[in-house]
Design a protein around this motif. Structure first.
Motif: not given
Length: 230
Positions: A11-33, A36-42
């Motif tokens: 199973a692969a995670p559903a496609a996600l929208p592109s993430l804008g912002g700083t490198r730090s926010s990339y890392r945090e937002r990607v980690a959050d997503a 979520a994909a892990l918890i959802a079992g994707e």
């Protein structure tokens, strides 16, 4: 998305929208997503995912994805696989039972107490998150479902004023796996499960402590069922 050898992941995670912002926010937002994909079992236990392939889905470079996965490794959610990527760790039935037991001990009485102590305006402010859960369920968007679910429940617990309690429950949620979410989508039952969040909120606003306790008990029972369904 890369997996062990040349085999596609189950199973692969559903496609996600592109993430804008700083490198730090990339890392945090990607980690959050990714959480979520892990918890959802994707992202499935035992599968190996490469940072470059995951990065394509996020519309960012591989660096913030790799850094985010290293954060998840520190949390015990994935293991690093040299020259390949990251393997999603498995969660045993015993661990799931322990997580559910601890959550029930914390969340049921804490949430029930909010029926008499929480500011109605603060409770009402959580309605958009509860509604977002229902919307995500209707759309079959499991990652959005999990993200909204986390916002709602941790936001609710935050009203008790105990930051450490919120941190403990947040950690338990990170370690959980809701493998049964897709089965609920396929059976057309995810929306009914999602609407329990609105039921909890309405019971709190009605100041009905016993109703809150009953709904929360039922809700956590459903969650354990999702954990068990692989």
């Amino acid at each position: 998305m890369a997996a062990k050898g040349n085999r596609a992941p189950s199973a692969a995670p559903a496609a996600l929208p592109s993430l804008g912002g700083t490198r730090s926010s990339y890392r945090e937002r990607v980690a959050d997503a990714l959480r979520a994909a892990l918890i959802a079992g994707e992202l499935r236990a035992g599968e190996v995912y490469s940072a470059p392939t995951l990065a394509v889905r996020f519309g960012v470079s591989a660096t913030p994805v790799r850094e985010a996965m290293l954060d998840l490794a520190k949390e015990g959610l994935v293991d690093t696989v040299p020259n390949k990527g990251f393997r999603v760790t498995a969660v045993s039935e015993k661990q799931l039972d322990e997580y559910k037991h601890i959550r029930a001990l914390i969340e049921i009485p804490t949430t029930a107490e909010l029926a008499t102590s929480a500011d109605p305006a603060a409770l009402e402010a959580l309605r958009p998150a509860a509604q977002a859960i229902v919307t995500a369920a209707s759309d079959g968007d499991l990652i959005a479902y999990v993200e909204a679910d986390i916002r709602f429940h941790l936001g609710l617990l935050a009203l008790c004023g105990n930051d450490h309690l919120v941190e403990v429950v947040g950690d338990l949620r990170k370690r959980s796996r809701l493998y049964g979410l897709q089965a609920l989508v396929d059976a057309g039952r995810l929306e009914a499960s999602a609407e329990e969040h609105l039921e909890i909120l309405d019971a709190l606003l009605a100041r009905d402590e016993e109703a809150v306790r009953a709904v929360m008990t039922r809700h956590l029972g459903h969650v354990r069922g999702l954990w068990a369904a692989e």
